[in-house]
Design a protein around this motif. Structure first.
Motif, PDB file in Angstrom:
ATOM      1  N   ARG A   1       0.850  -1.180   0.000  1.00  0.00           N
ATOM      2  CA  ARG A   1       0.000   0.000   0.000  1.00  0.00           C
ATOM      3  C   ARG A   1       0.892   1.238   0.000  1.00  0.00           C
ATOM      4  O   ARG A   1       1.951   1.255   0.627  1.00  0.00           O
ATOM      5  N   ALA A   2       0.456   2.259  -0.701  1.00  0.00           N
ATOM      6  CA  ALA A   2       1.177   3.532  -0.711  1.00  0.00           C
ATOM      7  C   ALA A   2       0.186   4.653  -0.460  1.00  0.00           C
ATOM      8  O   ALA A   2      -0.960   4.612  -0.925  1.00  0.00           O
ATOM      9  N   ARG A   3       0.638   5.642   0.308  1.00  0.00           N
ATOM     10  CA  ARG A   3      -0.207   6.803   0.585  1.00  0.00           C
ATOM     11  C   ARG A   3       0.669   8.054   0.598  1.00  0.00           C
ATOM     12  O   ARG A   3       1.802   8.033   1.092  1.00  0.00           O
ATOM     13  N   ALA A   4       0.139   9.136   0.042  1.00  0.00           N
ATOM     14  CA  ALA A   4       0.823  10.434   0.066  1.00  0.00           C
ATOM     15  C   ALA A   4      -0.175  11.508   0.454  1.00  0.00           C
ATOM     16  O   ALA A   4      -1.286  11.565  -0.096  1.00  0.00           O
ATOM     17  N   ASP A   5       0.206  12.333   1.410  1.00  0.00           N
ATOM     18  CA  ASP A   5      -0.631  13.445   1.868  1.00  0.00           C
ATOM     19  C   ASP A   5       0.108  14.755   1.630  1.00  0.00           C
ATOM     20  O   ASP A   5       1.293  14.882   1.962  1.00  0.00           O
ATOM     21  N   TRP A   6      -0.616  15.722   1.084  1.00  0.00           N
ATOM     22  CA  TRP A   6      -0.040  17.034   0.788  1.00  0.00           C
ATOM     23  C   TRP A   6      -0.910  18.131   1.384  1.00  0.00           C
ATOM     24  O   TRP A   6      -2.143  18.021   1.418  1.00  0.00           O
ATOM     25  N   SER A   7      -0.251  19.186   1.837  1.00  0.00           N
ATOM     26  CA  SER A   7      -0.941  20.407   2.236  1.00  0.00           C
ATOM     27  C   SER A   7      -0.130  21.595   1.731  1.00  0.00           C
ATOM     28  O   SER A   7       1.083  21.663   1.966  1.00  0.00           O
ATOM     29  N   VAL A   8      -0.780  22.489   0.993  1.00  0.00           N
ATOM     30  CA  VAL A   8      -0.121  23.678   0.443  1.00  0.00           C
ATOM     31  C   VAL A   8      -0.958  24.899   0.821  1.00  0.00           C
ATOM     32  O   VAL A   8      -2.128  24.998   0.452  1.00  0.00           O
ATOM     33  N   ARG A   9      -0.354  25.810   1.565  1.00  0.00           N
ATOM     34  CA  ARG A   9      -1.029  27.063   1.914  1.00  0.00           C
ATOM     35  C   ARG A   9      -0.317  28.228   1.229  1.00  0.00           C
ATOM     36  O   ARG A   9       0.901  28.379   1.345  1.00  0.00           O
ATOM     37  N   LEU A  10      -1.079  29.043   0.511  1.00  0.00           N
ATOM     38  CA  LEU A  10      -0.580  30.255  -0.126  1.00  0.00           C
ATOM     39  C   LEU A  10      -1.311  31.431   0.507  1.00  0.00           C
ATOM     40  O   LEU A  10      -2.550  31.491   0.476  1.00  0.00           O
ATOM     41  N   HIS A  11      -0.544  32.366   1.053  1.00  0.00           N
ATOM     42  CA  HIS A  11      -1.129  33.408   1.910  1.00  0.00           C
ATOM     43  C   HIS A  11      -0.460  34.742   1.600  1.00  0.00           C
ATOM     44  O   HIS A  11       0.776  34.843   1.561  1.00  0.00           O
ATOM     45  N   ARG A  12      -1.285  35.767   1.380  1.00  0.00           N
ATOM     46  CA  ARG A  12      -0.800  37.136   1.226  1.00  0.00           C
ATOM     47  C   ARG A  12      -1.487  38.004   2.281  1.00  0.00           C
ATOM     48  O   ARG A  12      -2.617  38.471   2.084  1.00  0.00           O
ATOM     49  N   PRO A  13      -0.834  38.245   3.412  1.00  0.00           N
ATOM     50  CA  PRO A  13      -1.467  39.037   4.470  1.00  0.00           C
ATOM     51  C   PRO A  13      -1.875  40.431   4.012  1.00  0.00           C
ATOM     52  O   PRO A  13      -2.915  40.947   4.439  1.00  0.00           O
ATOM     53  N   ASP A  14      -1.077  41.055   3.132  1.00  0.00           N
ATOM     54  CA  ASP A  14      -1.386  42.421   2.713  1.00  0.00           C
ATOM     55  C   ASP A  14      -2.614  42.487   1.819  1.00  0.00           C
ATOM     56  O   ASP A  14      -3.183  43.564   1.616  1.00  0.00           O
ATOM     57  N   MET A  15      -3.043  41.350   1.266  1.00  0.00           N
ATOM     58  CA  MET A  15      -4.215  41.317   0.397  1.00  0.00           C
ATOM     59  C   MET A  15      -5.364  40.528   1.019  1.00  0.00           C
ATOM     60  O   MET A  15      -6.376  40.282   0.353  1.00  0.00           O
ATOM     61  N   ALA A  16      -5.194  40.107   2.270  1.00  0.00           N
ATOM     62  CA  ALA A  16      -6.222  39.291   2.939  1.00  0.00           C
ATOM     63  C   ALA A  16      -6.586  38.077   2.088  1.00  0.00           C
ATOM     64  O   ALA A  16      -7.749  37.698   1.975  1.00  0.00           O
ATOM     65  N   TRP A  17      -5.555  37.487   1.497  1.00  0.00           N
ATOM     66  CA  TRP A  17      -5.743  36.312   0.619  1.00  0.00           C
ATOM     67  C   TRP A  17      -5.129  35.102   1.300  1.00  0.00           C
ATOM     68  O   TRP A  17      -3.946  35.127   1.676  1.00  0.00           O
ATOM     69  N   ASP A  18      -5.927  34.063   1.490  1.00  0.00           N
ATOM     70  CA  ASP A  18      -5.461  32.900   2.237  1.00  0.00           C
ATOM     71  C   ASP A  18      -6.125  31.659   1.653  1.00  0.00           C
ATOM     72  O   ASP A  18      -7.341  31.469   1.784  1.00  0.00           O
ATOM     73  N   THR A  19      -5.356  30.824   0.983  1.00  0.00           N
ATOM     74  CA  THR A  19      -5.895  29.616   0.353  1.00  0.00           C
ATOM     75  C   THR A  19      -5.088  28.403   0.785  1.00  0.00           C
ATOM     76  O   THR A  19      -3.895  28.498   1.071  1.00  0.00           O
ATOM     77  N   THR A  20      -5.761  27.248   0.817  1.00  0.00           N
ATOM     78  CA  THR A  20      -5.100  25.997   1.181  1.00  0.00           C
ATOM     79  C   THR A  20      -5.585  24.882   0.264  1.00  0.00           C
ATOM     80  O   THR A  20      -6.782  24.785  -0.040  1.00  0.00           O
ATOM     81  N   VAL A  21      -4.655  24.065  -0.164  1.00  0.00           N
ATOM     82  CA  VAL A  21      -4.958  22.859  -0.944  1.00  0.00           C
ATOM     83  C   VAL A  21      -4.481  21.659  -0.129  1.00  0.00           C
ATOM     84  O   VAL A  21      -3.318  21.606   0.273  1.00  0.00           O
ATOM     85  N   ARG A  22      -5.376  20.716   0.121  1.00  0.00           N
ATOM     86  CA  ARG A  22      -5.011  19.482   0.806  1.00  0.00           C
ATOM     87  C   ARG A  22      -5.395  18.307  -0.083  1.00  0.00           C
ATOM     88  O   ARG A  22      -6.500  18.271  -0.641  1.00  0.00           O
ATOM     89  N   THR A  23      -4.477  17.343  -0.221  1.00  0.00           N
ATOM     90  CA  THR A  23      -4.743  16.165  -1.042  1.00  0.00           C
ATOM     91  C   THR A  23      -4.363  14.900  -0.298  1.00  0.00           C
ATOM     92  O   THR A  23      -3.486  14.906   0.567  1.00  0.00           O
ATOM     93  N   ARG A  24      -5.049  13.840  -0.659  1.00  0.00           N
ATOM     94  CA  ARG A  24      -4.742  12.498  -0.153  1.00  0.00           C
ATOM     95  C   ARG A  24      -4.761  11.547  -1.342  1.00  0.00           C
ATOM     96  O   ARG A  24      -5.722  11.520  -2.107  1.00  0.00           O
TER      97      ARG A  24
END
Length: 664
Positions: free
Chosen positions: A602-625
């Motif tokens: 069995r193989a498993r990979a988990d990812w989390s990517v957060r891209l954040h711009r405080p000066d633009m109030a922009w905050d996104t997250t991508v999570r994968t399994r």
């Protein structure tokens, strides 16, 4: 490493959009010398995002080229980064066609003199080759680094017809997380969210397609250039490393392309540009080498590049096994042709009685990382435990023996089941028994008559099978032993066949190892300048209180009979960019197998990517399994993507797919 701040030309850079005929605009960044004269253009073209992921690397190279009189251009592929359009399959025909349009667009700009070069590493290196094979007239030369000419058998998908378990799954999981990342509103503008949502509806795990083609069929042939080297008209500088899995592409390119427009360079490196100083070294002045190439082909300057040997290769000395090396001892040699007149195949006959090779299913846990990138645990440790799980044949080394090229094995096997595989490792064994892995190769027994077909083994039949190991440049020291180790399993590099537990019988009589032995007296004095780059981008990595996970951890559950490999790829962690972007990436891979069950992997990979711009109030997250398992007849995969903007879930999808095991 020398950081260069003064160049022959002052430079400037701009972000632009390159229009395609269908109205799609590709996002690009252009570094140019401040001159009134048009100059040649250099293009790097790939999906990895230029405003964040490759920005630190781009800052080391593109301004350096601009300072030496080139317009150096970095472009995001359609559907990726801040380019418009929708993502497609890896290395699609659409992406190559777009690349041709970009070449023509660059050549037509008033600041370009009409001549274009391309360069890239890995994905970008292959796209350079594929676009060169389409022969746009302005494209005069390319530099392709750590890349492949054959996406089926020299990439991250298959090896000798066997499924590359770890790397195929890991690459698909990585690209799922990367493709799902949003455009950056600072560069994509107000339309970023609409573009993101349209992309997400098109996202599909690459694994589905890759496992749907388990032999080398038309899908794979269309993705590389190995079918027709003659289509490549541009001059090619092909570069690789002995610790990079794609190094055989360099050997094939210098063999098959016209000698007046190809040169090859193979060092001791991993999957990296050779000037970065990441282990193993030594690093070289790679940018200076490429500048000689560009000046010859794009500026008609006499730089002596065609006076260099056809292939310059590093032959490493015998060394102790370790998972990382700051630098490996050795020397550079030059070959006037390939195959080289300095290399003679020497045959070693295997000795002994027939042996049943029935390797434990955790054989391969000490394989190291398939795609080493300079990490502390990338390379294989001492191979004595792996050797104990294999059938070993040793050959004395009475005098120093240099090997350069691809070893070949011929093995006489008797197999009692229709499906199986054989793995051969070549090791350098010191007098005290320490075993250093030098190279290896794999053959899915159903691919023994060619990778384009699956031919089951007739149970009980005896056949001779022949296959090559990956290329090497290595000097075996006198008093050492050359060891050929043969196993029936190599997890998690290679996915076990359903009947792998049965193994096979190896008959030494009629079995051989063929070693490409290079003459020692033909060594030449070859040198390179000190590595140098442009000033770094200035990305900061903040300290955290989190305890770092180990890069590579092997766990044995004695009661359950389970072995587990945990891998932390350490792609990026948290990074803060000069333009205000904060990026945090976390990834973790797990591979498990039961000691006695070839259907248990069995193989498993988990990812989390957060891209954040405080000066633009922009905050996104991508999570994968991403998960994959198997039974005797099929692979079963599950992939999940969850994307959020702030606290809002904007996309959530799960794929469950059963893919028949036709060969893998």
């Amino acid at each position: 490493m020398r950081i260069r701040t003064s160049f022959p030309h002052e430079t400037t850079h701009d972000d632009i959009r390159i229009p395609l005929p269908d109205g799609t605009a590709l996002y690009a960044r252009v570094w140019r010398p401040l001159t009134d004269e048009p100059v040649p253009a250099l293009l790097e073209y790939l999906p990895d995002r230029l405003t964040d992921w490759t920005a630190p690397r781009d800052a080391q190279r593109h301004p350096w080229y601009a300072g030496h009189g080139y317009a150096s251009v970095r472009v995001d592929v359609r559907g990726h980064g801040n380019s418009e359009g929708l993502p497609a399959d890896a290395h699609s025909a659409r992406a190559a066609a777009d690349g041709v349009e970009v070449v023509h667009w660059l050549a037509a700009q008033p600041w370009c003199d009409g001549k274009v070069g391309m360069f890239g590493i890995s994905w970008g290196g292959l796209d350079s080759l594929r676009i060169a094979a389409l022969a746009p007239e302005p494209l005069k030369a390319i530099v392709t680094v750590c890349t492949t000419d054959d996406r089926y058998d020299n990439d991250v998908h298959y090896l000798g017809g066997s499924v590359l378990a770890a790397e195929m799954h890991a690459r698909s999981a990585t690209m799922l997380a990367f493709t799902a990342r949003p455009p950056d509103p600072r560069y994509a503008g107000e339309a970023w969210r609409e573009l993101w949502l349209r992309r997400l509806e098109q996202v599909e795990p690459f694994l589905h397609t890759w496992l749907g083609h388990q032999t080398r069929d038309a899908y794979w042939r269309a993705g590389g250039v190995r079918e027709d080297y003659g289509a490549i008209r541009a001059a090619v500088l092909a570069v690789g490393g002995w610790h990079d899995p794609y190094r055989d592409t360099v050997l094939r390119l210098v063999e098959h392309l016209p000698t007046d427009r190809v040169r090859g360079l193979i060092g001791p490196w991993s999957h990296q540009y050779p000037d970065r100083g990441l282990p193993p070294g030594p690093a070289i002045g790679f940018l200076q080498e490429t500048l000689r190439w560009w000046d010859h082909w794009l500026k008609d300057a006499d730089t002596g590049v065609l006076a260099e040997p056809l292939l310059r290769a590093y032959v490493t000395d015998s060394h102790r096994p370790a998972t990382t090396y700051p630098a490996l001892p050795g020397r550079w040699v030059g070959e006037p042709a390939w195959p080289s007149p300095n290399v003679t195949p020497i045959t070693y006959a295997l000795q002994g009685a027939p042996v049943l090779v029935r390797s434990p299913l955790h054989t391969g846990l000490d394989a190291g990382r398939f795609l080493p990138r300079g990490g502390d645990t990338d390379l294989p440790p001492d191979q004595r435990e792996e050797d104990a799980r294999s059938a070993c044949f040793d050959f004395a080394v009475p005098e120093e023996t240099w090997a350069l090229g691809r070893p070949r094995v011929r093995l006489r096997l008797t197999c009692e089941v229709p499906r199986g595989q054989v793995i051969a490792r070549l090791c350098d064994v010191a007098p005290d028994g320490a075993s250093t892995l030098v190279t290896r190769g794999v053959l899915n027994l159903s691919a023994r008559r060619g990778p384009d077909r699956a031919v089951p083994w007739e149970p009980g039949a005896t056949e001779d099978v022949t296959f090559e190991l990956a290329g090497i440049g290595h000097a075996f020291a006198p008093g050492h032993r050359i060891r050929l180790a043969v196993s029936s399993v190599y997890w998690p590099w290679v996915w076990p066949q359903p009947e792998s537990a049965a193994g096979f019988t190896l008959e030494p009589a009629g079995s051989t190892l063929e070693l490409p032995v290079r003459a020692r007296e033909a060594a030449e004095a070859i040198g390179f300048e000190e590595p140098e780059q442009a000033a770094p981008l200035g990305v900061s990595v903040p300290a955290t209180l989190d305890e770092p996970r180990p890069e590579r951890l092997v766990v044995r559950d004695v009661a359950e009979g389970e072995w587990r490999l945990e891998v932390g790829p350490r792609y990026g962690g948290t990074r803060m960019y000069p333009d205000g972007l904060e990026c945090t990436e976390e990834a973790w891979e797990t591979y498990t197998v039961q000691e006695d069950d070839p259907l248990s992997p069995r193989a498993r990979a988990d990812w989390s990517v957060r891209l954040h711009r405080p000066d633009m109030a922009w905050d996104t997250t991508v999570r994968t399994r991403s998960e994959i398992g198997c039974d005797a007849n099929a692979f079963m995969s599950v992939n999940e993507v969850i994307c959020t903007e702030g606290e809002e879930v904007v996309f959530h999808r799960t794929w469950e797919k059963r893919i028949p095991r036709t060969a893998g």
